[in-house]
Scaffold this motif. Structure first.
Motif, PDB file in Angstrom:
ATOM      1  N   UNK A 136       0.858  -1.179   0.000  1.00 33.40           N
ATOM      2  CA  UNK A 136       0.000   0.000   0.000  1.00 33.40           C
ATOM      3  C   UNK A 136       0.899   1.234   0.000  1.00 33.40           C
ATOM      4  N   UNK A 137       0.675   2.126  -0.956  1.00 33.49           N
ATOM      5  CA  UNK A 137       1.510   3.309  -1.129  1.00 33.49           C
ATOM      6  C   UNK A 137       0.694   4.554  -0.789  1.00 33.49           C
ATOM      7  N   UNK A 138       1.143   5.325   0.185  1.00 31.08           N
ATOM      8  CA  UNK A 138       0.462   6.572   0.521  1.00 31.08           C
ATOM      9  C   UNK A 138       0.901   7.659  -0.452  1.00 31.08           C
ATOM     10  N   UNK A 139      -0.044   8.102  -1.260  1.00 28.45           N
ATOM     11  CA  UNK A 139       0.195   9.198  -2.189  1.00 28.45           C
ATOM     12  C   UNK A 139      -0.524  10.435  -1.649  1.00 28.45           C
ATOM     13  N   UNK A 212      -4.766  10.096   1.737  1.00 26.20           N
ATOM     14  CA  UNK A 212      -5.367  10.266   3.063  1.00 26.20           C
ATOM     15  C   UNK A 212      -6.124  11.569   3.224  1.00 26.20           C
ATOM     16  N   UNK A 213      -6.043  12.451   2.217  1.00 24.63           N
ATOM     17  CA  UNK A 213      -6.657  13.762   2.331  1.00 24.63           C
ATOM     18  C   UNK A 213      -5.768  14.720   3.110  1.00 24.63           C
ATOM     19  N   UNK A 214      -6.236  15.935   3.229  1.00 25.08           N
ATOM     20  CA  UNK A 214      -5.514  16.944   3.995  1.00 25.08           C
ATOM     21  C   UNK A 214      -5.696  16.655   5.480  1.00 25.08           C
ATOM     22  N   UNK A 261      -6.458   3.696   5.798  1.00 23.62           N
ATOM     23  CA  UNK A 261      -5.209   3.098   5.323  1.00 23.62           C
ATOM     24  C   UNK A 261      -5.039   1.682   5.866  1.00 23.62           C
ATOM     25  N   UNK A 262      -5.392   1.465   7.116  1.00 28.47           N
ATOM     26  CA  UNK A 262      -5.322   0.119   7.697  1.00 28.47           C
ATOM     27  C   UNK A 262      -6.243  -0.843   6.945  1.00 28.47           C
ATOM     28  N   UNK A 263      -7.384  -0.355   6.503  1.00 27.88           N
ATOM     29  CA  UNK A 263      -8.328  -1.179   5.738  1.00 27.88           C
ATOM     30  C   UNK A 263      -7.677  -1.716   4.465  1.00 27.88           C
ATOM     31  N   UNK A 264      -6.905  -0.880   3.777  1.00 22.64           N
ATOM     32  CA  UNK A 264      -6.231  -1.340   2.566  1.00 22.64           C
ATOM     33  C   UNK A 264      -5.150  -2.367   2.884  1.00 22.64           C
ATOM     34  N   UNK A 265      -4.566  -2.264   4.064  1.00 23.56           N
ATOM     35  CA  UNK A 265      -3.499  -3.191   4.447  1.00 23.56           C
ATOM     36  C   UNK A 265      -4.021  -4.545   4.903  1.00 23.56           C
ATOM     37  N   UNK A 279      -9.321   7.324  -2.365  1.00 22.65           N
ATOM     38  CA  UNK A 279      -9.402   8.540  -1.562  1.00 22.65           C
ATOM     39  C   UNK A 279     -10.161   8.148  -0.301  1.00 22.65           C
ATOM     40  N   UNK A 280      -9.439   8.022   0.806  1.00 19.79           N
ATOM     41  CA  UNK A 280     -10.066   7.461   1.996  1.00 19.79           C
ATOM     42  C   UNK A 280     -10.485   6.028   1.716  1.00 19.79           C
ATOM     43  N   UNK A 281     -11.756   5.730   1.902  1.00 21.21           N
ATOM     44  CA  UNK A 281     -12.266   4.378   1.670  1.00 21.21           C
ATOM     45  C   UNK A 281     -12.967   4.235   0.323  1.00 21.21           C
ATOM     46  N   UNK A 282     -12.872   5.282  -0.514  1.00 22.00           N
ATOM     47  CA  UNK A 282     -13.566   5.276  -1.794  1.00 22.00           C
ATOM     48  C   UNK A 282     -12.587   5.119  -2.945  1.00 22.00           C
ATOM     49  N   UNK A 283     -12.818   4.154  -3.808  1.00 25.81           N
ATOM     50  CA  UNK A 283     -11.992   4.004  -4.998  1.00 25.81           C
ATOM     51  C   UNK A 283     -12.346   5.103  -5.994  1.00 25.81           C
ATOM     52  N   UNK A 284     -11.332   5.841  -6.459  1.00 24.06           N
ATOM     53  CA  UNK A 284     -11.549   6.899  -7.442  1.00 24.06           C
ATOM     54  C   UNK A 284     -10.484   6.793  -8.525  1.00 24.06           C
TER      55      UNK A 284
END
Length: 321
Positions: A136-139, A212-214, A261-265, A279-284
């Motif tokens: 999982x990559x935090x962008x 993760x958003x601002x 982020x933990x959810x993706x992991x 974006x958060x828990x939403x795929x975009x």
């Protein structure tokens, strides 16, 4: 205790990384949760263990600005015979708002920390991955000019230009370098996803990228001047509802984004999902440039060639041996 698997979170000792590690440790008490940052002055791993009444969080120092340090980290990982890696959360990131800065390796610092160090960490740890592991990559939404985040538009011509800026890019704003590094994060995630599907389909390792958003109040602005740090750390965190109304709903606390982020992991509902951007828990959809295969391949080729210390290692990195 013998742990069944390992999960590594870079930048895991504070803010988003800490909240992510806390959520993962709670959800996976039989998994070794490794928090890796330059330091752990607040004893984050101990804090997680104490709050959960568990012992599965540990701190292992890692300096992504030093490629030698990344190599030593991975060598020690193998010597210690840590359990197979279930998830690698490449979360650490830094922004340098001022002029051009370079690491001891001679790389532009933002690109070095946000991308290059993470890529080396992945390649050296790849032999230790479990089947069905996750990367999982935090962008950041700042990678996408269409989102109009207020940062200068990300610019990607070549990876070499980001690593060693030519004269025409030496005076680029630090915030633009950050946005460009976040574009590189998404490009690399997609490039890795394609190569895993082509070369290692039997292992079913997945890759996702995450915005993760601002998050006002986090350590992202620690290199900024005193006024900006004060606003970021003391003022804006108390204005989240107003900021969401005035700017964008994609503004969150570290706890909110850490849960996503933990959810993706480790989340069951995204098991098997790969090559996607959240974006958060939403795929975009990510930015238009992020889907440019030519840019993805340029970044992949430059990264593996730059990081390899020998022909054999170059082959192993490129082919995911």
């Amino acid at each position: 205790m013998t742990w069944s698997r390992s999960i590594i979170i870079t930048g895991g000792t504070a803010n988003l990384g800490y909240e992510t590690a806390l959520n993962i440790a709670r959800a996976q008490p039989d998994v070794l949760v490794v928090l890796s940052s330059r330091s752990d002055k607040d004893r984050a791993a101990e804090s997680i263990n104490k709050s959960l009444g568990q012992s599965n969080a540990v701190f292992i120092p890692l300096d992504l600005a030093s490629l030698d340090n990344v190599r030593k980290y991975c060598e020690q990982w193998r010597r210690d015979q840590r359990p197979p890696i279930q998830a690698l959360v490449l979360n650490a990131g830094l922004q340098f708002p001022g002029g051009l800065t370079k690491t001891s390796d001679g790389l532009e610092s933002t690109f070095a920390i946000n991308h290059v160090g993470h890529a080396l960490l992945f390649h050296l740890l790849w032999p230790s991955f479990a089947d069905r592991a996750r990367v999982v990559v935090t962008s950041s939404g700042t990678h996408d000019p269409a989102q109009k985040t207020g940062l200068p538009d990300a610019v990607y011509r070549t990876a070499e230009d980001l690593a060693h800026p030519p004269a025409s890019m030496v005076d680029a704003p630090g915030r633009q370098r950050y946005a460009s590094s976040k574009l590189a994060n998404v490009l690399w995630a997609y490039a890795l996803d394609r190569r895993l599907a082509q070369k290692k389909p039997e292992r079913s390792v997945t890759v996702t990228a995450f915005d993760p958003g601002l998050m006002p109040g986090t350590g992202l602005a620690r290199e900024a001047n005193g006024v900006v740090r004060f606003l970021w750390l003391r003022v804006l965190p108390n204005m989240l509802p107003l900021l969401r109304l005035a700017l964008t709903p994609n503004i969150h606390t570290p706890a909110e984004s850490g849960s996503a982020l933990a959810r993706l992991a480790v989340g069951e509902e995204v098991d098997g999902v790969s090559g996607k951007y959240y974006e958060g828990k939403t795929e975009i959809q990510s930015s238009k440039d992020s889907y440019d295969v030519t840019k993805q391949d340029d970044l992949w080729r430059w990264t593996t060639a730059y990081l390899a210390r020998s022909r054999q290692e170059a082959l192993e990195f490129d082919e995911l041996k």
